[in-house]
Design a protein around this motif. Sequence first.
Motif, mmCIF file in Angstrom:
data_model
loop_
_atom_site.group_PDB
_atom_site.id
_atom_site.type_symbol
_atom_site.label_atom_id
_atom_site.label_comp_id
_atom_site.label_asym_id
_atom_site.label_seq_id
_atom_site.Cartn_x
_atom_site.Cartn_y
_atom_site.Cartn_z
ATOM 1 N N CYS A 1 0.854 -1.192 0.000
ATOM 2 C CA CYS A 1 0.000 0.000 0.000
ATOM 3 C C CYS A 1 0.896 1.250 0.000
ATOM 4 O O CYS A 1 0.641 2.224 -0.727
ATOM 5 C CB CYS A 1 -0.905 -0.043 1.237
ATOM 6 S SG CYS A 1 -2.279 1.086 1.134
ATOM 7 N N ALA A 2 1.979 1.186 0.789
ATOM 8 C CA ALA A 2 2.923 2.315 0.836
ATOM 9 C C ALA A 2 3.574 2.522 -0.527
ATOM 10 O O ALA A 2 3.757 3.660 -0.974
ATOM 11 C CB ALA A 2 3.983 2.042 1.905
ATOM 12 N N ARG B 1 -8.307 8.622 -4.349
ATOM 13 C CA ARG B 1 -9.536 9.317 -4.760
ATOM 14 C C ARG B 1 -10.020 10.262 -3.642
ATOM 15 O O ARG B 1 -10.449 11.382 -3.900
ATOM 16 C CB ARG B 1 -10.615 8.297 -5.090
ATOM 17 C CG ARG B 1 -11.906 8.904 -5.604
ATOM 18 C CD ARG B 1 -12.795 7.791 -6.105
ATOM 19 N NE ARG B 1 -14.130 8.257 -6.450
ATOM 20 C CZ ARG B 1 -15.114 8.353 -5.593
ATOM 21 N NH1 ARG B 1 -14.906 8.071 -4.321
ATOM 22 N NH2 ARG B 1 -16.308 8.755 -5.992
ATOM 23 N N ALA B 2 -9.909 9.792 -2.394
ATOM 24 C CA ALA B 2 -10.402 10.610 -1.272
ATOM 25 C C ALA B 2 -9.528 11.839 -1.049
ATOM 26 O O ALA B 2 -10.002 12.884 -0.605
ATOM 27 C CB ALA B 2 -10.426 9.757 -0.005
ATOM 28 N N LEU C 1 -14.781 6.426 1.738
ATOM 29 C CA LEU C 1 -13.875 5.266 1.782
ATOM 30 C C LEU C 1 -14.597 3.948 1.516
ATOM 31 O O LEU C 1 -13.952 2.902 1.343
ATOM 32 C CB LEU C 1 -13.149 5.212 3.129
ATOM 33 C CG LEU C 1 -12.258 6.422 3.464
ATOM 34 C CD1 LEU C 1 -11.479 6.167 4.760
ATOM 35 C CD2 LEU C 1 -11.264 6.754 2.338
ATOM 36 N N SER C 2 -15.939 3.996 1.473
ATOM 37 C CA SER C 2 -16.676 2.743 1.237
ATOM 38 C C SER C 2 -16.425 2.209 -0.175
ATOM 39 O O SER C 2 -16.748 1.071 -0.489
ATOM 40 C CB SER C 2 -18.171 2.912 1.497
ATOM 41 O OG SER C 2 -18.715 3.748 0.494
ATOM 42 N N LEU C 3 -15.807 3.033 -1.023
ATOM 43 C CA LEU C 3 -15.396 2.553 -2.346
ATOM 44 C C LEU C 3 -14.461 1.337 -2.175
ATOM 45 O O LEU C 3 -14.491 0.399 -2.968
ATOM 46 C CB LEU C 3 -14.644 3.683 -3.068
ATOM 47 C CG LEU C 3 -14.070 3.351 -4.443
ATOM 48 C CD1 LEU C 3 -15.188 3.118 -5.445
ATOM 49 C CD2 LEU C 3 -13.170 4.499 -4.927
ATOM 50 N N TYR C 4 -13.659 1.394 -1.119
ATOM 51 C CA TYR C 4 -12.732 0.288 -0.841
ATOM 52 C C TYR C 4 -13.507 -1.020 -0.614
ATOM 53 O O TYR C 4 -13.126 -2.077 -1.122
ATOM 54 C CB TYR C 4 -11.865 0.643 0.373
ATOM 55 C CG TYR C 4 -11.100 -0.524 0.959
ATOM 56 C CD1 TYR C 4 -10.220 -1.273 0.169
ATOM 57 C CD2 TYR C 4 -11.263 -0.897 2.291
ATOM 58 C CE1 TYR C 4 -9.529 -2.357 0.696
ATOM 59 C CE2 TYR C 4 -10.577 -1.979 2.827
ATOM 60 C CZ TYR C 4 -9.721 -2.702 2.025
ATOM 61 O OH TYR C 4 -9.039 -3.776 2.538
ATOM 62 N N GLU C 5 -14.614 -0.940 0.144
ATOM 63 C CA GLU C 5 -15.411 -2.147 0.401
ATOM 64 C C GLU C 5 -15.933 -2.727 -0.905
ATOM 65 O O GLU C 5 -15.941 -3.937 -1.115
ATOM 66 C CB GLU C 5 -16.596 -1.827 1.316
ATOM 67 C CG GLU C 5 -16.181 -1.450 2.704
ATOM 68 C CD GLU C 5 -17.268 -1.740 3.741
ATOM 69 O OE1 GLU C 5 -16.969 -1.554 4.925
ATOM 70 O OE2 GLU C 5 -18.377 -2.140 3.363
ATOM 71 N N GLN C 6 -16.358 -1.809 -1.778
ATOM 72 C CA GLN C 6 -16.889 -2.242 -3.072
ATOM 73 C C GLN C 6 -15.787 -2.980 -3.873
ATOM 74 O O GLN C 6 -16.012 -4.066 -4.386
ATOM 75 C CB GLN C 6 -17.335 -1.003 -3.831
ATOM 76 C CG GLN C 6 -18.305 -1.255 -4.940
ATOM 77 C CD GLN C 6 -18.626 0.091 -5.595
ATOM 78 O OE1 GLN C 6 -18.841 1.099 -4.902
ATOM 79 N NE2 GLN C 6 -18.624 0.105 -6.903
ATOM 80 N N PHE C 7 -14.595 -2.357 -3.936
ATOM 81 C CA PHE C 7 -13.458 -2.979 -4.638
ATOM 82 C C PHE C 7 -13.139 -4.342 -4.023
ATOM 83 O O PHE C 7 -12.842 -5.294 -4.719
ATOM 84 C CB PHE C 7 -12.185 -2.122 -4.509
ATOM 85 C CG PHE C 7 -12.111 -0.955 -5.449
ATOM 86 C CD1 PHE C 7 -12.654 -0.994 -6.722
ATOM 87 C CD2 PHE C 7 -11.440 0.204 -5.057
ATOM 88 C CE1 PHE C 7 -12.544 0.087 -7.579
ATOM 89 C CE2 PHE C 7 -11.337 1.286 -5.911
ATOM 90 C CZ PHE C 7 -11.886 1.227 -7.175
ATOM 91 N N ALA D 1 -7.153 -0.260 -1.424
ATOM 92 C CA ALA D 1 -7.164 0.811 -0.418
ATOM 93 C C ALA D 1 -6.378 2.023 -0.925
ATOM 94 O O ALA D 1 -6.769 3.183 -0.674
ATOM 95 C CB ALA D 1 -6.562 0.298 0.897
ATOM 96 N N ALA D 2 -5.282 1.768 -1.643
ATOM 97 C CA ALA D 2 -4.470 2.887 -2.167
ATOM 98 C C ALA D 2 -5.275 3.683 -3.207
ATOM 99 O O ALA D 2 -5.261 4.926 -3.196
ATOM 100 C CB ALA D 2 -3.181 2.350 -2.781
ATOM 101 N N ILE D 3 -5.997 2.977 -4.057
ATOM 102 C CA ILE D 3 -6.823 3.670 -5.063
ATOM 103 C C ILE D 3 -7.889 4.509 -4.365
ATOM 104 O O ILE D 3 -8.144 5.660 -4.711
ATOM 105 C CB ILE D 3 -7.489 2.639 -6.025
ATOM 106 C CG1 ILE D 3 -6.427 1.914 -6.850
ATOM 107 C CG2 ILE D 3 -8.523 3.312 -6.924
ATOM 108 C CD1 ILE D 3 -6.945 0.703 -7.625
#
Length: 410
Positions: A19-20, A315-316, A329-335, A309-311
């Motif tokens: 992620c880093a 975006r955020a 951040l719920s976009l992460y859950e979707q991904f 999570a990085a994407i």
Amino acid sequence: MDDSVDVLIAGAGPAGAQCARDLAARDYDVTVLETEPEEGFPRQSNKSTGGTFPSMLTAFGIPDDVVMNFTDNIVIESPNEHFTQEQPGGVLDFGAFKRWLVEDGREKGAQFRFDARVSNPITEGGEVIGVQYDGSREAYADVVIDATGPSAPLARALGVSELKRGKQAIGIEYEFEGVDLDAPGYADLTDAMMLRLDHSYAPGGYAWIFHTGADTAKVGLCYIQNESYRRYVDTDRTVDGYLQHWLDTDPRFANAEQIAGRNHRGSAHIQPPGSLCTDGFMAIGDAVPSIDPLWGEGIHKGMRSARAAAITADRALTPDDRDTSAESLSLYEQFWHEYVAPRQNARLMMTELLYLAPNERYDDLLRDLNRLDWETLSKANEGNKLAMLRLLQREDLPLLARYVKHRLAD
Ligand SMILES: Cc1cc2nc3c(=O)[nH]c(=O)nc-3n(C[C@H](O)[C@H](O)[C@H](O)COP(=O)(O)OP(=O)(O)OC[C@H]3O[C@@H](n4cnc5c(N)ncnc54)[C@H](O)[C@@H]3O)c2cc1C
């Protein structure tokens, strides 16, 4: 306040370090806090067999130097049968792989702070704004990510992922030389990763031999101390005791010698994920858990969750008016559900059924695998329910009843 960055990541495992790398490559100010000292890193967290596939190596630009052996086949064994599938793979030197991720992350601009044990989130008005580490030290960020694996102190404190003790699989592994990889009566394990379904060696779990070149191999086993384990465990052997029992009774290890200092152990939770984020916070890798329940492939899954999570963080944080709310951040859950671990529930069901089945059923299953077409098998492996049904027999009804009982008791 000690310091503040765009993104703060707890844990420099495959998920956190990846992620880093992704965020630093996008020029974000990223700091990773890792509990272990840098000298000798990784020690306790050098836990993984490191079996992976070219899809992971290519997607994340991992160099060949950290691969101990490129493999050609996957083998599945039961007490009396085996099934071999041609499938290129690679066995990582997990320690070297982790060190390379850190080095490459640093080159991309991420900061790694070792000897920094993260303990608690810092919140303000319900939003996560930082972490406490090394007792009373504090660090702040717009987005905080828990990538600490099964310990998951931040996710637990925030009630984001609720890792259950009863769902924790424990694993142990030694590296050996002098292993007979092509013994009479067994599958040829030269350049192969082999998984063995056999309750006498891994009650309610599985054992493995991964060839690491010449006559060397990683040999290990894992299981969850749940109903399947209790059904098949017949002594009070510990996980080490089970591995010793396998070493003592399998002729392939008759001349095997343990390679000094090369043993690994650890755990991972096999359960459905809960929520994965909240205001200013995401959990990735085994902290979720993202690991594949069936075969324990957690490296690629963890790194995919890291990228998702990085994407999401990118975006955020892109607009001038940054939006790190739970909704954003719920976009992460979707991904995660679409890209990281699709059909996770079906795969969990298959896992539970598989590990509840008796040894005789494993022999039957492998005979079926040798008979069926590869497409059905790979679809079943992906969690396709129709393909899974094709692997079931009328005699499996008691097994299905046990599964339902087990689920209702959960
Ligand atoms: C015995 C065994 C064999 C396995 N074999 C395979 C395999 O062959 N293939 C495969 O794909 N997967 C395998 N896995 C699973 C895989 O290793 C994990 O899924 C993967 O390592 C998860 O990565 P992660 O970054 O989420 O967590 P971890 O690898 O657990 O990394 C977490 C990091 O966080 C650090 N940390 C922990 N607590 C704190 C804290 N409080 N503060 C700061 N830092 C902290 C740790 O030191 C560590 O560096 C295996 C696992 C085990 C246990």
